[in-house]
Motif scaffolding. Structure first.
Motif, PDB file in Angstrom:
ATOM      1  N   LEU A 136      -7.866  -6.439  -5.177  1.00 32.83           N
ATOM      2  CA  LEU A 136      -8.464  -7.293  -4.157  1.00 32.83           C
ATOM      3  C   LEU A 136      -7.812  -8.663  -4.232  1.00 32.83           C
ATOM      4  O   LEU A 136      -7.640  -9.225  -5.315  1.00 32.83           O
ATOM      5  CB  LEU A 136      -9.970  -7.433  -4.393  1.00 32.83           C
ATOM      6  CG  LEU A 136     -10.752  -6.117  -4.481  1.00 32.83           C
ATOM      7  CD1 LEU A 136     -12.197  -6.383  -4.861  1.00 32.83           C
ATOM      8  CD2 LEU A 136     -10.660  -5.352  -3.190  1.00 32.83           C
ATOM      9  N   CYS A 137      -7.473  -9.208  -3.066  1.00 30.84           N
ATOM     10  CA  CYS A 137      -6.836 -10.517  -3.058  1.00 30.84           C
ATOM     11  C   CYS A 137      -7.795 -11.577  -2.536  1.00 30.84           C
ATOM     12  O   CYS A 137      -8.760 -11.280  -1.836  1.00 30.84           O
ATOM     13  CB  CYS A 137      -5.533 -10.504  -2.262  1.00 30.84           C
ATOM     14  SG  CYS A 137      -5.695 -10.230  -0.506  1.00 30.84           S
TER      15      CYS A 137
ATOM     16  N   GLU B 206      -8.780 -11.726   0.991  1.00 36.04           N
ATOM     17  CA  GLU B 206      -9.739 -10.705   1.418  1.00 36.04           C
ATOM     18  C   GLU B 206      -9.132  -9.367   1.820  1.00 36.04           C
ATOM     19  O   GLU B 206      -9.771  -8.571   2.484  1.00 36.04           O
ATOM     20  CB  GLU B 206     -10.660 -11.236   2.523  1.00 36.04           C
ATOM     21  CG  GLU B 206     -11.451 -12.445   2.069  1.00 36.04           C
ATOM     22  CD  GLU B 206     -12.391 -12.973   3.126  1.00 36.04           C
ATOM     23  OE1 GLU B 206     -12.544 -12.345   4.188  1.00 36.04           O
ATOM     24  OE2 GLU B 206     -12.994 -14.021   2.875  1.00 36.04           O
TER      25      GLU B 206
ATOM     26  N   THR C 244      -7.124  -5.599   0.569  1.00 34.48           N
ATOM     27  CA  THR C 244      -7.052  -4.674  -0.556  1.00 34.48           C
ATOM     28  C   THR C 244      -5.677  -4.023  -0.572  1.00 34.48           C
ATOM     29  O   THR C 244      -5.085  -3.767   0.472  1.00 34.48           O
ATOM     30  CB  THR C 244      -8.140  -3.582  -0.461  1.00 34.48           C
ATOM     31  OG1 THR C 244      -7.966  -2.853   0.757  1.00 34.48           O
ATOM     32  CG2 THR C 244      -9.534  -4.175  -0.509  1.00 34.48           C
ATOM     33  N   TRP C 245      -5.199  -3.767  -1.773  1.00 35.30           N
ATOM     34  CA  TRP C 245      -3.848  -3.255  -1.964  1.00 35.30           C
ATOM     35  C   TRP C 245      -3.829  -2.197  -3.047  1.00 35.30           C
ATOM     36  O   TRP C 245      -4.526  -2.314  -4.053  1.00 35.30           O
ATOM     37  CB  TRP C 245      -2.903  -4.398  -2.343  1.00 35.30           C
ATOM     38  CG  TRP C 245      -2.911  -5.481  -1.323  1.00 35.30           C
ATOM     39  CD1 TRP C 245      -3.680  -6.613  -1.335  1.00 35.30           C
ATOM     40  CD2 TRP C 245      -2.176  -5.515  -0.114  1.00 35.30           C
ATOM     41  NE1 TRP C 245      -3.443  -7.353  -0.209  1.00 35.30           N
ATOM     42  CE2 TRP C 245      -2.518  -6.691   0.563  1.00 35.30           C
ATOM     43  CE3 TRP C 245      -1.230  -4.664   0.471  1.00 35.30           C
ATOM     44  CZ2 TRP C 245      -1.963  -7.044   1.780  1.00 35.30           C
ATOM     45  CZ3 TRP C 245      -0.675  -5.009   1.687  1.00 35.30           C
ATOM     46  CH2 TRP C 245      -1.047  -6.198   2.323  1.00 35.30           C
ATOM     47  N   LYS C 246      -2.995  -1.197  -2.872  1.00 31.45           N
ATOM     48  CA  LYS C 246      -2.863  -0.137  -3.863  1.00 31.45           C
ATOM     49  C   LYS C 246      -1.945  -0.563  -5.013  1.00 31.45           C
ATOM     50  O   LYS C 246      -2.146  -0.179  -6.152  1.00 31.45           O
ATOM     51  CB  LYS C 246      -2.324   1.126  -3.196  1.00 31.45           C
ATOM     52  CG  LYS C 246      -2.346   2.332  -4.084  1.00 31.45           C
ATOM     53  CD  LYS C 246      -2.024   3.589  -3.317  1.00 31.45           C
ATOM     54  CE  LYS C 246      -2.042   4.794  -4.246  1.00 31.45           C
ATOM     55  NZ  LYS C 246      -1.690   6.022  -3.561  1.00 31.45           N
TER      56      LYS C 246
ATOM     57  N   ILE D 252      -4.088 -12.094  -6.383  1.00 31.86           N
ATOM     58  CA  ILE D 252      -4.959 -10.974  -6.751  1.00 31.86           C
ATOM     59  C   ILE D 252      -6.055 -11.501  -7.675  1.00 31.86           C
ATOM     60  O   ILE D 252      -5.781 -12.195  -8.655  1.00 31.86           O
ATOM     61  CB  ILE D 252      -4.147  -9.855  -7.441  1.00 31.86           C
ATOM     62  CG1 ILE D 252      -3.082  -9.317  -6.494  1.00 31.86           C
ATOM     63  CG2 ILE D 252      -5.077  -8.738  -7.937  1.00 31.86           C
ATOM     64  CD1 ILE D 252      -3.604  -8.708  -5.203  1.00 31.86           C
TER      65      ILE D 252
ATOM     66  N   GLU E  68     -10.862  -3.134  -8.266  1.00 32.11           N
ATOM     67  CA  GLU E  68     -12.102  -2.376  -8.120  1.00 32.11           C
ATOM     68  C   GLU E  68     -11.839  -1.137  -7.275  1.00 32.11           C
ATOM     69  O   GLU E  68     -11.109  -1.202  -6.280  1.00 32.11           O
ATOM     70  CB  GLU E  68     -13.173  -3.225  -7.430  1.00 32.11           C
ATOM     71  CG  GLU E  68     -13.540  -4.479  -8.177  1.00 32.11           C
ATOM     72  CD  GLU E  68     -14.494  -5.364  -7.389  1.00 32.11           C
ATOM     73  OE1 GLU E  68     -15.078  -4.899  -6.382  1.00 32.11           O
ATOM     74  OE2 GLU E  68     -14.640  -6.518  -7.768  1.00 32.11           O
TER      75      GLU E  68
ATOM     76  N   CYS F 223      -8.348  -0.237  -6.213  1.00 33.52           N
ATOM     77  CA  CYS F 223      -7.639  -1.165  -5.321  1.00 33.52           C
ATOM     78  C   CYS F 223      -7.629  -2.564  -5.913  1.00 33.52           C
ATOM     79  O   CYS F 223      -8.589  -2.995  -6.546  1.00 33.52           O
ATOM     80  CB  CYS F 223      -8.325  -1.230  -3.955  1.00 33.52           C
ATOM     81  SG  CYS F 223      -8.110   0.240  -2.966  1.00 33.52           S
TER      82      CYS F 223
ATOM     83  N   ASN G 280       0.829  -1.201   0.000  1.00 31.74           N
ATOM     84  CA  ASN G 280       0.000   0.000   0.000  1.00 31.74           C
ATOM     85  C   ASN G 280       0.867   1.256   0.000  1.00 31.74           C
ATOM     86  O   ASN G 280       0.350   2.365  -0.004  1.00 31.74           O
ATOM     87  CB  ASN G 280      -0.943   0.018   1.208  1.00 31.74           C
ATOM     88  CG  ASN G 280      -2.127  -0.894   0.990  1.00 31.74           C
ATOM     89  OD1 ASN G 280      -2.666  -0.964  -0.109  1.00 31.74           O
ATOM     90  ND2 ASN G 280      -2.529  -1.609   2.013  1.00 31.74           N
TER      91      ASN G 280
END
Length: 83
Positions: A58-59, A62, A64-66, A49, A53, A56, A28
């Motif tokens: 989504l993995c 569960e 979220t990553w930038k 991944i 959305e 971000c 992030n």
């Protein structure tokens, strides 16, 4: 200027073409931070991944990553390890 996709742009393109799960080093903070995850072999920041959305990644786990840098995980062969 190069038109080759790299880093998070490559991950987004892979998801857009229909890839269901992409192994990535994630962060992030920055793309460089994600690359350092690879260099430092830090498994806590290697994720599956599954979508992009609302700006971000989504993995499957569960989170979220930038940033998400695709990586390749392959098994070693006997020849590669010299046996």
């Amino acid at each position: 200027m190069s038109s080759k996709l790299i880093g998070s742009d490559l991950t987004r393109a892979m998801l857009e073409r229909g890839d269901k799960q992409v192994w990535c080093a994630v962060s992030n903070e920055s793309e460089q931070d994600a690359i350092n995850t690879i260099k430092n072999v830090d498994g806590r920041f290697i994720m599956h991944i599954v979508s992009f959305e609302n700006e971000c990644f989504l993995c499957e786990e569960e989170g979220t990553w930038k940033y998400a840098i695709p990586i390749k995980k392959i098994p070693l062969t006997q020849d590669e390890v010299g046996l």
